[in-house]
Write a protein that holds these residues in place. Structure first.
Motif, PDB file in Angstrom:
ATOM      1  N   LEU A   1      46.178  19.504  28.315  1.00 40.84           N
ATOM      2  CA  LEU A   1      45.850  19.226  29.449  1.00 40.84           C
ATOM      3  C   LEU A   1      46.944  18.888  30.523  1.00 40.84           C
ATOM      4  O   LEU A   1      47.954  18.097  30.248  1.00 40.84           O
ATOM      5  CB  LEU A   1      44.668  18.186  29.394  1.00 40.84           C
ATOM      6  CG  LEU A   1      44.979  16.997  29.211  1.00 40.84           C
ATOM      7  CD1 LEU A   1      45.284  16.144  30.241  1.00 40.84           C
ATOM      8  CD2 LEU A   1      43.655  16.230  28.508  1.00 40.84           C
ATOM      9  N   ARG A   2      46.827  19.043  31.848  1.00 36.31           N
ATOM     10  CA  ARG A   2      47.356  18.503  32.936  1.00 36.31           C
ATOM     11  C   ARG A   2      46.281  18.278  34.087  1.00 36.31           C
ATOM     12  O   ARG A   2      45.417  19.166  34.355  1.00 36.31           O
ATOM     13  CB  ARG A   2      48.402  19.256  33.392  1.00 36.31           C
ATOM     14  CG  ARG A   2      49.163  19.013  34.538  1.00 36.31           C
ATOM     15  CD  ARG A   2      50.215  19.589  34.942  1.00 36.31           C
ATOM     16  NE  ARG A   2      50.284  20.858  35.638  1.00 36.31           N
ATOM     17  CZ  ARG A   2      50.763  21.809  35.480  1.00 36.31           C
ATOM     18  NH1 ARG A   2      51.870  22.032  34.777  1.00 36.31           N
ATOM     19  NH2 ARG A   2      50.419  22.943  36.352  1.00 36.31           N
ATOM     20  N   ALA A   3      46.348  16.853  34.514  1.00 34.92           N
ATOM     21  CA  ALA A   3      45.682  16.686  35.821  1.00 34.92           C
ATOM     22  C   ALA A   3      46.353  16.539  36.892  1.00 34.92           C
ATOM     23  O   ALA A   3      47.467  15.812  36.710  1.00 34.92           O
ATOM     24  CB  ALA A   3      44.737  15.464  35.449  1.00 34.92           C
TER      25      ALA A   3
ATOM     26  N   VAL B   1      41.199  15.763  42.297  1.00 38.82           N
ATOM     27  CA  VAL B   1      41.671  15.914  41.141  1.00 38.82           C
ATOM     28  C   VAL B   1      41.667  17.327  40.507  1.00 38.82           C
ATOM     29  O   VAL B   1      40.450  18.023  40.652  1.00 38.82           O
ATOM     30  CB  VAL B   1      41.366  15.041  40.010  1.00 38.82           C
ATOM     31  CG1 VAL B   1      41.829  15.543  38.919  1.00 38.82           C
ATOM     32  CG2 VAL B   1      41.313  13.742  40.729  1.00 38.82           C
ATOM     33  N   SER B   2      42.657  18.145  40.355  1.00 40.13           N
ATOM     34  CA  SER B   2      42.758  19.561  39.649  1.00 40.13           C
ATOM     35  C   SER B   2      42.917  19.376  38.285  1.00 40.13           C
ATOM     36  O   SER B   2      43.786  18.425  38.163  1.00 40.13           O
ATOM     37  CB  SER B   2      43.738  20.446  40.438  1.00 40.13           C
ATOM     38  OG  SER B   2      43.365  20.692  41.699  1.00 40.13           O
ATOM     39  N   THR B   3      42.256  19.985  37.569  1.00 43.67           N
ATOM     40  CA  THR B   3      42.620  20.022  36.145  1.00 43.67           C
ATOM     41  C   THR B   3      43.087  21.263  35.532  1.00 43.67           C
ATOM     42  O   THR B   3      42.549  22.352  36.050  1.00 43.67           O
ATOM     43  CB  THR B   3      41.290  19.534  35.255  1.00 43.67           C
ATOM     44  OG1 THR B   3      40.228  20.459  35.571  1.00 43.67           O
ATOM     45  CG2 THR B   3      40.877  18.295  35.515  1.00 43.67           C
TER      46      THR B   3
ATOM     47  N   PHE C   1      43.443  23.313  31.654  1.00 42.05           N
ATOM     48  CA  PHE C   1      43.199  23.113  30.104  1.00 42.05           C
ATOM     49  C   PHE C   1      43.508  24.074  29.357  1.00 42.05           C
ATOM     50  O   PHE C   1      43.582  25.373  29.916  1.00 42.05           O
ATOM     51  CB  PHE C   1      41.815  22.746  29.916  1.00 42.05           C
ATOM     52  CG  PHE C   1      41.118  21.617  30.572  1.00 42.05           C
ATOM     53  CD1 PHE C   1      41.444  20.182  29.990  1.00 42.05           C
ATOM     54  CD2 PHE C   1      40.309  21.657  31.631  1.00 42.05           C
ATOM     55  CE1 PHE C   1      40.872  19.108  30.633  1.00 42.05           C
ATOM     56  CE2 PHE C   1      39.761  20.600  32.048  1.00 42.05           C
ATOM     57  CZ  PHE C   1      39.996  19.349  31.555  1.00 42.05           C
TER      58      PHE C   1
ATOM     59  N   ALA D   1      35.850  20.264  33.363  1.00 45.17           N
ATOM     60  CA  ALA D   1      36.175  21.163  34.290  1.00 45.17           C
ATOM     61  C   ALA D   1      35.046  21.526  35.558  1.00 45.17           C
ATOM     62  O   ALA D   1      35.335  21.341  36.539  1.00 45.17           O
ATOM     63  CB  ALA D   1      36.653  22.540  33.884  1.00 45.17           C
TER      64      ALA D   1
ATOM     65  N   LEU E   1      43.112  12.293  30.449  1.00 47.12           N
ATOM     66  CA  LEU E   1      42.790  13.080  31.720  1.00 47.12           C
ATOM     67  C   LEU E   1      42.770  11.683  32.813  1.00 47.12           C
ATOM     68  O   LEU E   1      43.414  11.732  33.677  1.00 47.12           O
ATOM     69  CB  LEU E   1      41.485  13.795  31.902  1.00 47.12           C
ATOM     70  CG  LEU E   1      41.356  14.195  33.099  1.00 47.12           C
ATOM     71  CD1 LEU E   1      42.225  15.391  33.471  1.00 47.12           C
ATOM     72  CD2 LEU E   1      39.601  14.844  33.026  1.00 47.12           C
TER      73      LEU E   1
ATOM     74  N   GLN F   1      46.063  10.165  33.249  1.00 48.29           N
ATOM     75  CA  GLN F   1      47.157  10.765  34.077  1.00 48.29           C
ATOM     76  C   GLN F   1      46.772  10.790  35.623  1.00 48.29           C
ATOM     77  O   GLN F   1      47.539  10.529  36.553  1.00 48.29           O
ATOM     78  CB  GLN F   1      47.068  12.388  33.885  1.00 48.29           C
ATOM     79  CG  GLN F   1      47.880  12.798  32.710  1.00 48.29           C
ATOM     80  CD  GLN F   1      47.762  14.434  32.157  1.00 48.29           C
ATOM     81  OE1 GLN F   1      47.718  15.105  33.012  1.00 48.29           O
ATOM     82  NE2 GLN F   1      47.896  14.684  31.012  1.00 48.29           N
TER      83      GLN F   1
END
Length: 138
Positions: free
Chosen positions: A55-57, A65-67, A69, A86, A129, A132
């Protein structure tokens, strides 16, 4: 908690137990493929998940916030955890993401429908999440 996520939690909590797993798996299809030019490099692995999950936030300049996965299709339950996040966190601010309760999946009633190990994986996804987001939001 963001309104969208609160609605999802309420929907699951009110559902009959025999329907919860079916509802959960519907969220497995919410996760889009990685965007062009994005790969697992620069994403964080969540080793608590039984399958490879990354994952990356990102906290945007407007504090939303954008995620991103990444989870294989062969892991529908884990993909569903990410799908819930999401969809439920879409458009949410950093503050709203950080306010999501750590026991989100228990509140949804998933602890009665799936194994504790899977719930632990979903909880770890949320924790990483939020970490981050916290690090980027200052």
């Amino acid at each position: 908690m963001p309104t969208k996520l609160a609605e999802i939690v309420e929907e699951f909590a009110a559902a009959p137990r025999d329907v919860v797993l079916e509802m959960l798996l519907e969220y497995a299809d919410v996760i889009p493929p990685l965007p062009p030019g994005v790969d697992r490099e620069g994403m964080e692995q969540v080793p608590e998940c039984q399958t490879s999950f990354f994952l990356r936030a990102e906290v945007n300049p407007d504090r939303t916030v954008s995620t991103i996965f990444d989870c294989p299709p062969e892991a529908p339950t884990t993909r569903a955890f990410a799908g819930i996040l999401a969809e439920g966190l879409d458009g949410a601010s950093a503050e709203q993401v950080l306010a999501v309760p750590d026991d989100l999946y228990q509140r949804m009633g998933l602890a009665q429908a799936i194994s504790p190990l899977r719930v632990r994986g979903g909880t770890a996804i949320l924790a990483r999440l939020k970490r981050q987001v916290r690090e980027q939001a200052g």
